[in-house]
Scaffold this active site. Structure first.
Site, short mmCIF file in Angstrom:
data_model
loop_
_atom_site.label_atom_id
_atom_site.label_comp_id
_atom_site.label_asym_id
_atom_site.label_seq_id
_atom_site.Cartn_x
_atom_site.Cartn_y
_atom_site.Cartn_z
N PHE A 1 0.90 -1.50 0.33
CA PHE A 1 0.26 -0.30 -0.37
C PHE A 1 -0.02 1.23 -0.15
O PHE A 1 0.82 2.43 -1.06
CB PHE A 1 -0.65 -0.01 0.66
CG PHE A 1 -1.38 1.28 1.21
CD1 PHE A 1 -2.32 1.68 0.79
CD2 PHE A 1 -1.71 1.73 2.94
CE1 PHE A 1 -3.40 2.76 0.21
CE2 PHE A 1 -2.80 2.91 2.87
CZ PHE A 1 -3.00 3.56 1.99
N VAL B 1 10.31 -6.98 -3.63
CA VAL B 1 9.15 -7.92 -2.95
C VAL B 1 9.39 -8.37 -2.98
O VAL B 1 10.58 -9.35 -3.19
CB VAL B 1 7.45 -7.10 -4.29
CG1 VAL B 1 7.57 -6.08 -4.41
CG2 VAL B 1 8.72 -8.18 -5.52
N ARG B 2 8.51 -9.38 -2.04
CA ARG B 2 8.81 -10.31 -1.59
C ARG B 2 9.01 -11.72 -2.34
O ARG B 2 9.90 -12.36 -2.26
CB ARG B 2 8.09 -11.52 -0.36
CG ARG B 2 8.40 -12.43 0.66
CD ARG B 2 6.99 -12.80 1.51
NE ARG B 2 6.45 -13.04 1.80
CZ ARG B 2 5.39 -14.10 0.96
NH1 ARG B 2 6.15 -15.60 1.32
NH2 ARG B 2 3.40 -14.47 0.62
N ASP C 1 11.56 -14.69 1.92
CA ASP C 1 10.56 -14.74 2.82
C ASP C 1 12.11 -13.33 3.64
O ASP C 1 13.37 -12.85 3.11
CB ASP C 1 10.45 -15.54 3.51
CG ASP C 1 9.88 -17.08 3.15
OD1 ASP C 1 8.90 -16.24 2.86
OD2 ASP C 1 9.54 -17.82 3.86
N SER D 1 5.69 2.14 13.38
CA SER D 1 3.72 2.66 13.96
C SER D 1 3.59 2.85 15.71
O SER D 1 4.68 3.22 16.01
CB SER D 1 3.22 1.51 13.63
OG SER D 1 2.02 1.54 14.62
N TYR E 1 2.30 -6.68 17.10
CA TYR E 1 2.52 -5.90 16.34
C TYR E 1 3.55 -4.95 16.96
O TYR E 1 4.67 -4.05 16.48
CB TYR E 1 1.88 -5.67 15.56
CG TYR E 1 1.62 -4.49 14.18
CD1 TYR E 1 2.64 -5.22 12.84
CD2 TYR E 1 1.41 -3.10 14.36
CE1 TYR E 1 3.02 -4.06 12.39
CE2 TYR E 1 1.79 -2.34 13.45
CZ TYR E 1 2.85 -2.06 12.40
OH TYR E 1 2.86 -1.96 11.37
N LYS F 1 7.56 -3.96 16.58
CA LYS F 1 8.23 -2.71 15.93
C LYS F 1 9.00 -1.97 16.97
O LYS F 1 9.59 -0.84 16.18
CB LYS F 1 6.65 -2.06 15.54
CG LYS F 1 6.45 -2.10 14.50
CD LYS F 1 7.27 -2.08 13.30
CE LYS F 1 6.32 -1.91 11.68
NZ LYS F 1 6.83 -1.66 10.17
N GLY G 1 -25.52 4.08 2.25
CA GLY G 1 -26.71 5.66 2.75
C GLY G 1 -27.29 4.62 4.55
O GLY G 1 -28.33 4.86 5.48
#
Length: 317
Positions: A13, A34-35, A50, A116, A142, A146, A191
């Site tokens: 992202f 990228v992995r 990995d 984070s 998590y 970090k 809505g």
């Protein structure tokens, strides 16, 4: 001088937008990692396999000056791992520090780490803010992973002289955002009445374009070396105000019902949705004054513009 930048998590992202933005800059050479290669990945991305303590980065680190490390095992609301902290540590701690040590040995000048706000904690009290130099208080696996990575990176920096820059973002939204943020937009778009009109919390958010701008600032800003920065849009919103802004962005007014927060908390507890209620009802505010003062940085995109870009692109896609 040309900056030769390695970006991990290049198909993620944050990584996707970051690589695109860096590529557009003069005097910048970018290698995305990228992995593993997928059909959706751009062909120019390098595959590393990995991310763990044994990953060999030597070939990719040649002739690079800066690493921007966005790759991570991300936070999962309903983690099915038997021992989540063990899985987080394999990638976010051991994988990160293995890369950092190899980077230092290869002569990399600066390592920009996307951490984070969970390192600071999960919630702020009314009128209080997390600050970059607060004592960390992570609560979930998590956030703990970090924080442990940050500790290790500081040690690598002290031992090697490689500069480390740490950025702790809160919730990031932008084109392609998923999870609760995308679900919220869907509810407003349909809505449906939402029982959140009586919530009086405050939360800091971060538009993806603002995060990308801050990361790029930290690539070569002299004052960024060995610092921790918090990030945000510079305007904190309550949950009802956020829903109204989302409605404005998609031209569909949010329908909010004033249900007391105590009833919502009770219902969430009964349904086993305490974590979700925590994010909708609680406050989490960050103080970005250090980021502004040290770097001379201001968020270039307003909340309203960030939401327009987020949902315009999502609807087009």
């Amino acid at each position: 001088m040309t900056e030769r930048i390695l970006v991990t998590g290049a198909s993620g992202f944050v990584g996707t937008r970051l690589v695109k933005s860096l590529t557009a800059l003069p005097s910048v050479s970018v290698t995305g990692v990228v992995r593993k290669q997928l059909e959706s990945d751009c062909s120019e991305f390098e595959s590393i396999g990995d991310l763990n303590a044994d990953t060999d980065w030597s070939a990719l680190l040649q002739n690079k000056t800066v690493i921007i490390h966005t790759a991570a095992r991300v936070h999962i609301m309903d983690d099915s791992a038997d021992e989540p902290i063990t899985e987080f540590r394999k990638v976010n701690v051991a994988g990160t520090l293995n890369l950092a040590r190899q980077a230092a040995s290869a002569g990399i000048e600066r390592f920009v780490f996307i951490s984070s706000i969970k390192v600071n904690g999960e919630q702020t009290q009314p009128g209080q803010y997390f600050k970059a130099d607060d004592e960390p208080a992570p609560e979930d696996p998590y956030g703990m992973s970090k924080w442990e990575a940050e500790i290790g990176l500081r040690k690598v920096a002290e031992e090697s002289g490689m500069e480390v820059v740490i950025i702790r973002p809160p919730l990031v939204y932008g084109p392609g955002v998923k999870g609760n943020f995308a679900s919220m937009q869907g509810l407003v778009a349909r809505g449906l009445p939402l029982p959140l009109g009586a919530i009086h919390n405050k939360r800091s958010l971060l538009a993806l374009d603002n995060l990308i701008d801050l990361i790029i600032t930290c690539v070569d800003h002299p004052a960024a070396a060995n610092q921790v920065f918090l990030a945000g849009d510079g305007e904190d919103l309550s949950t009802p105000e956020l829903l109204r802004r989302v409605g404005k962005a998609i031209e569909q007014p949010a329908r909010l019902l004033p249900v007391p927060a105590c009833l919502l908390q009770l219902g969430a507890s009964i349904l086993g949705k305490k974590a979700m209620a925590h994010r909708l009802l609680g406050s989490l505010q960050v103080d970005i004054s250090k980021t502004r003062e040290v770097l001379g940085w201001e968020p270039p995109v307003s909340v309203d513009e960030g939401l327009r870009r987020c949902f315009r692109n999502n609807q087009e896609g």
